[in-house]
Design an enzyme around this catalytic site. Sequence first.
Site, PDB file in Angstrom:
ATOM      1  N   GLU A  12       0.798  -1.230   0.000  1.00 44.62           N
ATOM      2  CA  GLU A  12       0.000   0.000   0.000  1.00 44.62           C
ATOM      3  C   GLU A  12       0.831   1.281   0.000  1.00 44.62           C
ATOM      4  O   GLU A  12       0.333   2.341   0.383  1.00 44.62           O
ATOM      5  CB  GLU A  12      -0.999   0.010   1.164  1.00 44.62           C
ATOM      6  CG  GLU A  12      -1.952  -1.169   1.138  1.00 44.62           C
ATOM      7  CD  GLU A  12      -3.055  -1.056   2.165  1.00 44.62           C
ATOM      8  OE1 GLU A  12      -3.622   0.029   2.323  1.00 44.62           O
ATOM      9  OE2 GLU A  12      -3.358  -2.082   2.799  1.00 44.62           O
ATOM     10  N   PRO A  98      -9.123  -1.304  20.953  1.00 43.44           N
ATOM     11  CA  PRO A  98      -8.859  -1.195  19.521  1.00 43.44           C
ATOM     12  C   PRO A  98      -9.145  -2.511  18.794  1.00 43.44           C
ATOM     13  O   PRO A  98      -9.187  -3.573  19.419  1.00 43.44           O
ATOM     14  CB  PRO A  98      -7.361  -0.877  19.481  1.00 43.44           C
ATOM     15  CG  PRO A  98      -6.819  -1.507  20.715  1.00 43.44           C
ATOM     16  CD  PRO A  98      -7.905  -1.395  21.755  1.00 43.44           C
ATOM     17  N   TYR A 100      -7.093  -3.684  16.525  1.00 40.43           N
ATOM     18  CA  TYR A 100      -5.777  -4.327  16.464  1.00 40.43           C
ATOM     19  C   TYR A 100      -4.830  -3.522  17.350  1.00 40.43           C
ATOM     20  O   TYR A 100      -4.996  -2.319  17.528  1.00 40.43           O
ATOM     21  CB  TYR A 100      -5.242  -4.454  15.026  1.00 40.43           C
ATOM     22  CG  TYR A 100      -5.237  -3.187  14.219  1.00 40.43           C
ATOM     23  CD1 TYR A 100      -4.112  -2.365  14.166  1.00 40.43           C
ATOM     24  CD2 TYR A 100      -6.354  -2.802  13.483  1.00 40.43           C
ATOM     25  CE1 TYR A 100      -4.103  -1.201  13.417  1.00 40.43           C
ATOM     26  CE2 TYR A 100      -6.356  -1.648  12.729  1.00 40.43           C
ATOM     27  CZ  TYR A 100      -5.226  -0.853  12.697  1.00 40.43           C
ATOM     28  OH  TYR A 100      -5.226   0.300  11.957  1.00 40.43           O
ATOM     29  N   TYR A 101      -3.864  -4.224  17.933  1.00 37.19           N
ATOM     30  CA  TYR A 101      -3.007  -3.629  18.955  1.00 37.19           C
ATOM     31  C   TYR A 101      -1.691  -3.093  18.387  1.00 37.19           C
ATOM     32  O   TYR A 101      -0.624  -3.643  18.595  1.00 37.19           O
ATOM     33  CB  TYR A 101      -2.775  -4.622  20.092  1.00 37.19           C
ATOM     34  CG  TYR A 101      -4.015  -4.737  20.938  1.00 37.19           C
ATOM     35  CD1 TYR A 101      -4.234  -3.850  21.982  1.00 37.19           C
ATOM     36  CD2 TYR A 101      -4.991  -5.677  20.649  1.00 37.19           C
ATOM     37  CE1 TYR A 101      -5.383  -3.912  22.737  1.00 37.19           C
ATOM     38  CE2 TYR A 101      -6.153  -5.751  21.400  1.00 37.19           C
ATOM     39  CZ  TYR A 101      -6.336  -4.870  22.437  1.00 37.19           C
ATOM     40  OH  TYR A 101      -7.488  -4.926  23.174  1.00 37.19           O
ATOM     41  N   HIS A 102      -1.821  -2.025  17.643  1.00 33.80           N
ATOM     42  CA  HIS A 102      -0.739  -1.149  17.212  1.00 33.80           C
ATOM     43  C   HIS A 102      -1.412   0.209  17.176  1.00 33.80           C
ATOM     44  O   HIS A 102      -2.393   0.386  16.449  1.00 33.80           O
ATOM     45  CB  HIS A 102      -0.210  -1.525  15.824  1.00 33.80           C
ATOM     46  CG  HIS A 102       0.888  -0.611  15.368  1.00 33.80           C
ATOM     47  ND1 HIS A 102       2.214  -0.926  15.524  1.00 33.80           N
ATOM     48  CD2 HIS A 102       0.855   0.617  14.789  1.00 33.80           C
ATOM     49  CE1 HIS A 102       2.950   0.077  15.055  1.00 33.80           C
ATOM     50  NE2 HIS A 102       2.147   1.027  14.607  1.00 33.80           N
ATOM     51  N   HIS A 104      -3.149   3.421  16.558  1.00 34.50           N
ATOM     52  CA  HIS A 104      -3.565   4.084  15.322  1.00 34.50           C
ATOM     53  C   HIS A 104      -4.659   5.086  15.658  1.00 34.50           C
ATOM     54  O   HIS A 104      -5.371   4.939  16.640  1.00 34.50           O
ATOM     55  CB  HIS A 104      -4.042   3.068  14.280  1.00 34.50           C
ATOM     56  CG  HIS A 104      -5.136   2.172  14.745  1.00 34.50           C
ATOM     57  ND1 HIS A 104      -4.932   1.116  15.624  1.00 34.50           N
ATOM     58  CD2 HIS A 104      -6.459   2.169  14.459  1.00 34.50           C
ATOM     59  CE1 HIS A 104      -6.087   0.510  15.851  1.00 34.50           C
ATOM     60  NE2 HIS A 104      -7.034   1.136  15.161  1.00 34.50           N
ATOM     61  N   VAL A 105      -4.742   6.125  14.830  1.00 33.54           N
ATOM     62  CA  VAL A 105      -5.693   7.210  15.049  1.00 33.54           C
ATOM     63  C   VAL A 105      -6.587   7.312  13.825  1.00 33.54           C
ATOM     64  O   VAL A 105      -6.109   7.301  12.688  1.00 33.54           O
ATOM     65  CB  VAL A 105      -4.953   8.546  15.292  1.00 33.54           C
ATOM     66  CG1 VAL A 105      -5.942   9.691  15.451  1.00 33.54           C
ATOM     67  CG2 VAL A 105      -4.054   8.450  16.522  1.00 33.54           C
ATOM     68  N   HIS A 106      -7.892   7.418  14.059  1.00 32.60           N
ATOM     69  CA  HIS A 106      -8.882   7.506  12.992  1.00 32.60           C
ATOM     70  C   HIS A 106      -9.182   8.966  12.669  1.00 32.60           C
ATOM     71  O   HIS A 106      -9.335   9.787  13.578  1.00 32.60           O
ATOM     72  CB  HIS A 106     -10.186   6.822  13.431  1.00 32.60           C
ATOM     73  CG  HIS A 106     -10.001   5.393  13.802  1.00 32.60           C
ATOM     74  ND1 HIS A 106     -10.280   4.371  12.942  1.00 32.60           N
ATOM     75  CD2 HIS A 106      -9.553   4.817  14.948  1.00 32.60           C
ATOM     76  CE1 HIS A 106     -10.019   3.214  13.536  1.00 32.60           C
ATOM     77  NE2 HIS A 106      -9.569   3.465  14.757  1.00 32.60           N
TER      78      HIS A 106
END
Length: 164
Positions: A12, A98, A100-102, A104-106
């Site tokens: 990506e 969350p 997933y456990y890394h 991240h911000v939406h």
Amino acid sequence: QWVYNILEKKAEADRIIHENPDPCNGFVLVPDLKWNQNQLDDLYLVALIHPREVKSLRDLTAEHLPLLRNIFQEGKEAIAKRFGVPGSQLRIYLHYQPSYYHLHVHFTALGYDAPGSSVERAHLLADVIDNLAMDSTYYQKRALTFALRADELLFKKFQEAGRV
């Protein structure tokens, strides 16, 4: 692995909207897979942080304020530049728990009722920054209420422990 592939430009790379390469205070901003990028009504991007040791809101301390402020400011600027959506028209938040456990911000369009953007799960980034500025260990001490679906494994674990 999906997150690491994006951060390492193995996947990506062509979808990256913005990157701050700093290993401690940097992040990558990419369109969320739920957004087809054809209209702005349901704009949805995610900032993935470079540091790998920060898994969730619970791990954040005042040490992470430069990172969080970078995401807040640079994310808004990149979205305004690329999509013409001003920061005042964005909802910027973290989930707890969350998906997933890394960390991240939406970033979503303010008018879009994105999954998980409700008060039971979303914590506004501006509030997170303010809370950590007042108390470095705020998220280690604070009780955080969150909603779970009946079919989620964590909900079943709470049931088994007699907590629900």
